[in-house]
Design a protein around this motif. Structure first.
Motif, PDB file in Angstrom:
ATOM      1  N   GLU A   5     -16.367 -43.222  16.939  1.00  0.00           N
ATOM      2  CA  GLU A   5     -14.952 -43.496  17.218  1.00  0.00           C
ATOM      3  C   GLU A   5     -14.694 -43.611  18.713  1.00  0.00           C
ATOM      4  N   ALA A   6     -15.355 -42.777  19.510  1.00  0.00           N
ATOM      5  CA  ALA A   6     -15.135 -42.778  20.960  1.00  0.00           C
ATOM      6  C   ALA A   6     -15.746 -43.990  21.633  1.00  0.00           C
ATOM      7  N   GLY A   7     -16.820 -44.532  21.053  1.00  0.00           N
ATOM      8  CA  GLY A   7     -17.479 -45.674  21.680  1.00  0.00           C
ATOM      9  C   GLY A   7     -17.968 -45.328  23.073  1.00  0.00           C
ATOM     10  N   THR A   8     -17.686 -46.192  24.007  1.00  0.00           N
ATOM     11  CA  THR A   8     -18.114 -45.960  25.392  1.00  0.00           C
ATOM     12  C   THR A   8     -17.041 -45.258  26.227  1.00  0.00           C
ATOM     13  N   SER A   9     -15.908 -44.944  25.608  1.00  0.00           N
ATOM     14  CA  SER A   9     -14.819 -44.325  26.372  1.00  0.00           C
ATOM     15  C   SER A   9     -15.107 -42.880  26.733  1.00  0.00           C
ATOM     16  N   LEU A  10     -15.844 -42.176  25.838  1.00  0.00           N
ATOM     17  CA  LEU A  10     -16.167 -40.766  26.069  1.00  0.00           C
ATOM     18  C   LEU A  10     -17.652 -40.560  25.823  1.00  0.00           C
ATOM     19  N   GLY A  11     -18.284 -39.804  26.699  1.00  0.00           N
ATOM     20  CA  GLY A  11     -19.705 -39.553  26.553  1.00  0.00           C
ATOM     21  C   GLY A  11     -20.000 -38.672  25.348  1.00  0.00           C
ATOM     22  N   ALA A  12     -21.151 -38.923  24.698  1.00  0.00           N
ATOM     23  CA  ALA A  12     -21.537 -38.145  23.524  1.00  0.00           C
ATOM     24  C   ALA A  12     -21.715 -36.674  23.876  1.00  0.00           C
ATOM     25  N   GLU A  13     -22.279 -36.383  25.032  1.00  0.00           N
ATOM     26  CA  GLU A  13     -22.498 -34.984  25.419  1.00  0.00           C
ATOM     27  C   GLU A  13     -21.178 -34.252  25.564  1.00  0.00           C
ATOM     28  N   LEU A  14     -20.159 -34.909  26.145  1.00  0.00           N
ATOM     29  CA  LEU A  14     -18.839 -34.298  26.280  1.00  0.00           C
ATOM     30  C   LEU A  14     -18.262 -33.973  24.908  1.00  0.00           C
ATOM     31  N   LEU A  15     -18.343 -34.925  23.988  1.00  0.00           N
ATOM     32  CA  LEU A  15     -17.802 -34.708  22.652  1.00  0.00           C
ATOM     33  C   LEU A  15     -18.521 -33.569  21.939  1.00  0.00           C
ATOM     34  N   VAL A  16     -19.852 -33.542  22.044  1.00  0.00           N
ATOM     35  CA  VAL A  16     -20.613 -32.486  21.388  1.00  0.00           C
ATOM     36  C   VAL A  16     -20.212 -31.122  21.941  1.00  0.00           C
ATOM     37  N   ARG A  17     -20.096 -31.008  23.263  1.00  0.00           N
ATOM     38  CA  ARG A  17     -19.731 -29.713  23.867  1.00  0.00           C
ATOM     39  C   ARG A  17     -18.342 -29.272  23.434  1.00  0.00           C
ATOM     40  N   LEU A  18     -17.393 -30.189  23.429  1.00  0.00           N
ATOM     41  CA  LEU A  18     -16.033 -29.840  23.023  1.00  0.00           C
ATOM     42  C   LEU A  18     -15.986 -29.407  21.564  1.00  0.00           C
ATOM     43  N   TRP A  19     -16.621 -30.196  20.695  1.00  0.00           N
ATOM     44  CA  TRP A  19     -16.519 -29.901  19.270  1.00  0.00           C
ATOM     45  C   TRP A  19     -17.407 -28.740  18.846  1.00  0.00           C
ATOM     46  N   ARG A  20     -18.451 -28.429  19.611  1.00  0.00           N
ATOM     47  CA  ARG A  20     -19.216 -27.236  19.281  1.00  0.00           C
ATOM     48  C   ARG A  20     -18.351 -25.981  19.435  1.00  0.00           C
ATOM     49  N   VAL A  21     -17.488 -25.958  20.424  1.00  0.00           N
ATOM     50  CA  VAL A  21     -16.567 -24.827  20.580  1.00  0.00           C
ATOM     51  C   VAL A  21     -15.652 -24.737  19.362  1.00  0.00           C
ATOM     52  N   ILE A  22     -15.117 -25.872  18.947  1.00  0.00           N
ATOM     53  CA  ILE A  22     -14.204 -25.895  17.802  1.00  0.00           C
ATOM     54  C   ILE A  22     -14.931 -25.524  16.518  1.00  0.00           C
ATOM     55  N   LEU A  23     -16.092 -26.126  16.289  1.00  0.00           N
ATOM     56  CA  LEU A  23     -16.828 -25.878  15.051  1.00  0.00           C
ATOM     57  C   LEU A  23     -17.328 -24.436  14.975  1.00  0.00           C
ATOM     58  N   SER A  24     -17.790 -23.896  16.105  1.00  0.00           N
ATOM     59  CA  SER A  24     -18.270 -22.518  16.112  1.00  0.00           C
ATOM     60  C   SER A  24     -17.130 -21.546  15.835  1.00  0.00           C
ATOM     61  N   ALA A  25     -15.971 -21.796  16.438  1.00  0.00           N
ATOM     62  CA  ALA A  25     -14.809 -20.940  16.182  1.00  0.00           C
ATOM     63  C   ALA A  25     -14.387 -21.041  14.718  1.00  0.00           C
ATOM     64  N   SER A  26     -14.506 -22.238  14.156  1.00  0.00           N
ATOM     65  CA  SER A  26     -14.168 -22.440  12.748  1.00  0.00           C
ATOM     66  C   SER A  26     -15.090 -21.626  11.849  1.00  0.00           C
ATOM     67  N   ILE A  27     -16.403 -21.646  12.149  1.00  0.00           N
ATOM     68  CA  ILE A  27     -17.368 -20.872  11.371  1.00  0.00           C
ATOM     69  C   ILE A  27     -17.021 -19.385  11.429  1.00  0.00           C
ATOM     70  N   GLN A  28     -16.773 -18.893  12.647  1.00  0.00           N
ATOM     71  CA  GLN A  28     -16.527 -17.463  12.817  1.00  0.00           C
ATOM     72  C   GLN A  28     -15.189 -17.019  12.226  1.00  0.00           C
ATOM     73  N   SER A  29     -14.261 -17.956  12.074  1.00  0.00           N
ATOM     74  CA  SER A  29     -12.998 -17.601  11.433  1.00  0.00           C
ATOM     75  C   SER A  29     -13.169 -17.457   9.920  1.00  0.00           C
ATOM     76  N   GLN A  30     -14.262 -18.028   9.387  1.00  0.00           N
ATOM     77  CA  GLN A  30     -14.528 -17.922   7.957  1.00  0.00           C
ATOM     78  C   GLN A  30     -15.344 -16.673   7.622  1.00  0.00           C
ATOM     79  N   ALA A  31     -16.322 -16.356   8.481  1.00  0.00           N
ATOM     80  CA  ALA A  31     -17.166 -15.182   8.267  1.00  0.00           C
ATOM     81  C   ALA A  31     -17.939 -14.906   9.546  1.00  0.00           C
ATOM     82  N   PRO A  32     -18.198 -13.628   9.854  1.00  0.00           N
ATOM     83  CA  PRO A  32     -18.976 -13.325  11.059  1.00  0.00           C
ATOM     84  C   PRO A  32     -20.426 -13.782  10.904  1.00  0.00           C
TER      85      PRO A  32
END
Length: 254
Positions: free
Chosen positions: A68-95
């Protein structure tokens, strides 16, 4: 400034950025509210008891966002941002606790990779990779992080149903032919459409022509084979066994 010219004063641009930030916060609140619905659904069907970690779902999310981001946003930036979100999501479900051996725990590059991917999850260090694997047998929602070339395979018990398997490799963005870390857990393996199967060979095996990568692990050999394999090992040396099926690292064109 004329009536038709845009207002590009610094204060105006900053107000625009502030407005965007406010919208992002509201969207994050909506996302985490949806995560709680996921938690409730998993609690009803019992799947959260095994593991809140869903590597295939995470891979699908990252592939979609990078496309979706194409060349507008770097893949590494997206991965770093969403890893924070996804990790917080996991921990909100179970430790979830991450288990690794002391050598990995004291390696700076490894700890940085773990911190970037798992973002604040608790880490426990053990006197050897076999003990890290043994720890998740008692807490099946946890994960064990293992270096591919360490001697962890020597302490692996006989093949049996329900044993921990490699559910993902790190880093998630392809940085070379061989992964830096194997992540063992009890998340049910599911095909993502671009997968790799990890096979353990007893002893020193000859090079496997079709393998994406292979390395010696103590007295055993590991090879990452293309695809989500469930059978067909009859053509491989006796004693070869599947120890993981997982999404391949994401390849991004330069």
């Amino acid at each position: 400034m004329t009536a038709d010219s845009p207002d590009t004063t610094l204060d105006t641009i900053r107000r625009e950025i502030d407005s965007i930030d406010d919208q992002l916060v509201q969207l994050l609140k909506q996302r985490f509210a949806a995560t709680q619905k996921v938690k409730a659904s998993k609690a009803n069907d019992g799947s959260i008891a095994a593991s809140p970690f869903r590597p295939v779902r995470e891979a699908e999310v990252m592939h979609r966002l990078i496309a979706e981001a194409g060349t507008s946003l770097g893949a590494e930036l997206l991965v770093r941002l969403w890893r924070v979100i996804l990790s917080a999501s996991i921990q909100s479900q179970a430790p979830v606790t991450l288990h690794m051996d002391l050598a990995l725990g004291h390696d700076l590059a490894t700890r940085l990779l773990v911190a970037q991917h798992f973002c604040g999850m608790k880490v426990e260090l053990h006197a050897g990779p076999s003990r890290a694997l043994a720890a998740i047998e008692k807490a099946r929602g946890d994960l064990a992080l293992i270096a591919p070339s360490s001697n962890w395979a020597e302490g692996l018990g006989p093949e049996e149903a329900g044993m921990a398997q490699v559910v993902v490799t790190l880093p998630v963005l392809a940085m070379g032919s061989q992964p830096q870390l194997l992540v063992f857990g009890y998340a049910a393996p599911q095909p993502s459409g671009d997968d790799e199967t990890l096979v353990l060979f007893p002893g020193a095996a000859s090079p496997v022509p079709a393998a994406h990568w292979q390395t010696q692990s103590g007295t055993a050999m590991l090879a990452g084979l293309p695809g989500f394999l469930t059978h067909g090992l009859s053509t491989l040396p006796a004693g070869a066994r599947i120890i993981g099926r997982y999404p391949r690292p994401i390849k991004v064109s330069p």
